[in-house]
Motif scaffolding. Structure first.
Motif, mmCIF file in Angstrom:
data_model
loop_
_atom_site.group_PDB
_atom_site.id
_atom_site.type_symbol
_atom_site.label_atom_id
_atom_site.label_comp_id
_atom_site.label_asym_id
_atom_site.label_seq_id
_atom_site.Cartn_x
_atom_site.Cartn_y
_atom_site.Cartn_z
ATOM 1 N N UNK A 158 0.869 -1.174 0.000
ATOM 2 C CA UNK A 158 0.000 0.000 0.000
ATOM 3 C C UNK A 158 0.909 1.227 0.000
ATOM 4 N N UNK A 159 0.970 1.989 -1.117
ATOM 5 C CA UNK A 159 1.817 3.192 -1.138
ATOM 6 C C UNK A 159 1.426 4.146 -0.014
ATOM 7 N N UNK A 160 2.441 4.752 0.603
ATOM 8 C CA UNK A 160 2.169 5.586 1.771
ATOM 9 C C UNK A 160 2.634 7.031 1.602
ATOM 10 N N UNK A 161 3.839 7.243 1.097
ATOM 11 C CA UNK A 161 4.370 8.601 1.042
ATOM 12 C C UNK A 161 5.345 8.731 -0.118
ATOM 13 N N UNK A 162 5.369 9.914 -0.746
ATOM 14 C CA UNK A 162 6.308 10.204 -1.822
ATOM 15 C C UNK A 162 7.200 11.371 -1.413
ATOM 16 N N UNK A 163 8.479 11.252 -1.701
ATOM 17 C CA UNK A 163 9.450 12.280 -1.348
ATOM 18 C C UNK A 163 10.591 12.202 -2.346
ATOM 19 N N UNK A 164 11.561 13.093 -2.223
ATOM 20 C CA UNK A 164 12.743 13.068 -3.087
ATOM 21 C C UNK A 164 13.989 13.182 -2.216
ATOM 22 N N UNK A 165 15.117 12.718 -2.756
ATOM 23 C CA UNK A 165 16.390 12.796 -2.059
ATOM 24 C C UNK A 165 17.059 14.145 -2.326
ATOM 25 N N UNK A 166 17.798 14.609 -1.332
ATOM 26 C CA UNK A 166 18.553 15.847 -1.486
ATOM 27 C C UNK A 166 19.973 15.623 -0.975
ATOM 28 N N UNK A 167 20.914 16.382 -1.508
ATOM 29 C CA UNK A 167 22.299 16.322 -1.045
ATOM 30 C C UNK A 167 22.453 17.249 0.149
ATOM 31 N N UNK A 168 23.178 16.803 1.185
ATOM 32 C CA UNK A 168 23.490 17.689 2.297
ATOM 33 C C UNK A 168 25.010 17.807 2.427
ATOM 34 N N UNK A 251 22.735 24.605 11.884
ATOM 35 C CA UNK A 251 23.209 25.656 10.992
ATOM 36 C C UNK A 251 24.483 25.260 10.253
ATOM 37 N N UNK A 252 25.112 24.165 10.687
ATOM 38 C CA UNK A 252 26.337 23.720 10.037
ATOM 39 C C UNK A 252 26.063 22.921 8.765
ATOM 40 N N UNK A 253 24.805 22.604 8.511
ATOM 41 C CA UNK A 253 24.447 21.743 7.386
ATOM 42 C C UNK A 253 23.565 22.514 6.407
ATOM 43 N N UNK A 254 23.831 22.334 5.128
ATOM 44 C CA UNK A 254 23.042 22.984 4.075
ATOM 45 C C UNK A 254 22.638 21.952 3.037
ATOM 46 N N UNK A 255 21.439 22.081 2.519
ATOM 47 C CA UNK A 255 21.001 21.173 1.457
ATOM 48 C C UNK A 255 21.309 21.776 0.091
ATOM 49 N N UNK A 256 21.582 20.891 -0.862
ATOM 50 C CA UNK A 256 21.816 21.288 -2.247
ATOM 51 C C UNK A 256 20.992 20.366 -3.122
ATOM 52 N N UNK A 257 20.153 20.919 -3.960
ATOM 53 C CA UNK A 257 19.305 20.095 -4.815
ATOM 54 C C UNK A 257 20.140 19.369 -5.867
ATOM 55 N N UNK A 258 19.681 18.188 -6.222
ATOM 56 C CA UNK A 258 20.361 17.391 -7.242
ATOM 57 C C UNK A 258 19.801 17.795 -8.601
ATOM 58 N N UNK A 259 20.654 18.291 -9.446
ATOM 59 C CA UNK A 259 20.237 18.878 -10.721
ATOM 60 C C UNK A 259 20.059 17.820 -11.800
ATOM 61 N N UNK A 260 19.039 18.012 -12.624
ATOM 62 C CA UNK A 260 18.870 17.212 -13.829
ATOM 63 C C UNK A 260 18.202 15.871 -13.639
ATOM 64 N N UNK A 261 18.122 15.397 -12.391
ATOM 65 C CA UNK A 261 17.519 14.085 -12.167
ATOM 66 C C UNK A 261 16.915 14.039 -10.765
ATOM 67 N N UNK A 262 15.609 14.029 -10.710
ATOM 68 C CA UNK A 262 14.950 13.898 -9.409
ATOM 69 C C UNK A 262 15.071 12.456 -8.934
ATOM 70 N N UNK A 263 15.596 12.280 -7.741
ATOM 71 C CA UNK A 263 15.770 10.938 -7.181
ATOM 72 C C UNK A 263 14.625 10.678 -6.201
ATOM 73 N N UNK A 264 13.653 9.856 -6.582
ATOM 74 C CA UNK A 264 12.470 9.658 -5.730
ATOM 75 C C UNK A 264 12.788 8.815 -4.503
ATOM 76 N N UNK A 265 12.035 9.033 -3.461
ATOM 77 C CA UNK A 265 12.093 8.235 -2.224
ATOM 78 C C UNK A 265 10.650 7.977 -1.816
ATOM 79 N N UNK A 266 10.144 6.829 -2.240
ATOM 80 C CA UNK A 266 8.746 6.488 -1.996
ATOM 81 C C UNK A 266 8.644 5.396 -0.945
ATOM 82 N N UNK A 267 7.713 5.555 -0.032
ATOM 83 C CA UNK A 267 7.509 4.591 1.041
ATOM 84 C C UNK A 267 6.191 3.855 0.854
ATOM 85 N N UNK A 268 6.146 2.622 1.355
ATOM 86 C CA UNK A 268 4.916 1.848 1.286
ATOM 87 C C UNK A 268 4.757 0.953 2.497
#
Length: 292
Positions: A158-168, A251-268
């Motif tokens: 049963x699909x539960x949640x959709x998200x994407x990965x990000x670089x930190x 504050x020591x950590x920053x996210x950077x989006x991954x360009x050109x390819x969305x990397x999905x993170x789907x939970x079920x």
């Protein structure tokens, strides 16, 4: 042959020790040994090799152990079905949660569920997604939360949640000045990965390889907050689901989006294929889906 013999033999096989099995079953060791011996005599085959310091299952023992587990799980399904008919809105739900997922929603989800169904007991265990799938498949957990996709021939999903990965990255890292970065630009970076029992390990390893490089893994951890701490000290870069990053207060950590390819993170929600679902499980799934 009766169910009690199979239950006792399975516990001995699981513990690889008559003493430990007897303690678990609240039996005397001689009584347990006698019961297992009677099963061997009835089947006319040796199930346990007692010649060494530690007992081992014979080839026949392994075969009986596997089938006995299936029989006992089938009887549990029968008992659960009858319990639902006779005691509506009571029962137990055993759930496997990866630690990286549990913090997102589940304290509130479980709290709200217990308010609505105080007589349904929730049993939680924390494992990586791979271990959860294995425990669900072998009947030790009724349901688990895992990273999709999984094998649909083995699991009801049963699909539960959709998200994407990000670089930190560390706020002191040169990449912190960028809003986006392509995966291939990270080929010379040191990485901090989740440990191998987490689905994210294989998943991000595959993503890096598809981008044309083998990631240099400097550290591994099972705890997302420890990973972000290492990143904050500029000991490597890492990947986190976007929803997990939003929980980070550093504050020591920053996210950077991954360009050109969305990397999905789907939970079920994953359950063993065709396994009987109790009233309690159905109600918990229905409750869970209100939060996705």
């Amino acid at each position: 042959m009766d169910l009690r013999q199979l239950k006792y033999f399975v516990e001995v096989g699981k513990q690889r020790s008559f003493t430990k099995a007897a303690n678990t079953l609240f039996l005397s060791q001689p009584s347990l040994s006698k019961m297992v011996k009677s099963l061997e005599e009835e089947l006319e085959v040796q199930l346990i090799d007692r010649s060494g310091r530690h007992i081992e299952l014979t080839d026949a023992g392994h075969a009986v152990y596997s089938h006995a587990q299936e029989i006992l799980h089938s009887m549990e399904d029968l008992s659960s079905s009858l319990y639902d008919v006779m005691h509506l809105k009571k029962g137990t739900v055993s759930i496997g949660l990866p630690p990286v997922i549990g913090i997102l929603y589940f304290p509130k989800i479980i709290g709200d569920f217990q308010k609505s169904y105080p007589e349904i007991a929730i049993k939680l265990v924390e494992y990586g997604a791979k271990k959860i799938e294995d425990e669900v498949l072998h009947g030790n957990l009724e349901l688990g939360i895992s990273v999709l996709p999984v094998d649909n021939e083995l699991f009801d999903v049963v699909p539960f949640m959709k998200d994407v990965m990000t670089l930190i990255v560390s706020s002191q890292h040169p990449l912190a000045e960028k809003d986006q970065v392509e995966l291939k630009e990270l080929s010379n970076e040191d990485f901090i990965f989740f440990t191998e029992e987490f689905a994210l390990y294989d998943y991000m390893l595959t993503q890096c390889r598809q981008a044309g490089f083998e990631p240099q893994i400097a550290y591994k951890s099972s705890q997302w907050d420890f990973i972000t701490g290492l990143v904050g000290e500029n000991l490597g870069v890492s990947f986190l689901p976007q929803s997990i990053y939003e929980k980070v207060n550093d504050q020591k950590v920053k996210k950077v989006e991954i360009k050109g390819k969305e990397i999905p993170w789907h939970l079920g929600i994953v359950m063993k294929k065709h396994k009987y679902k109790t009233f309690a499980i159905k109600e918990f799934i229905s409750h869970l889906l209100r939060y996705h």
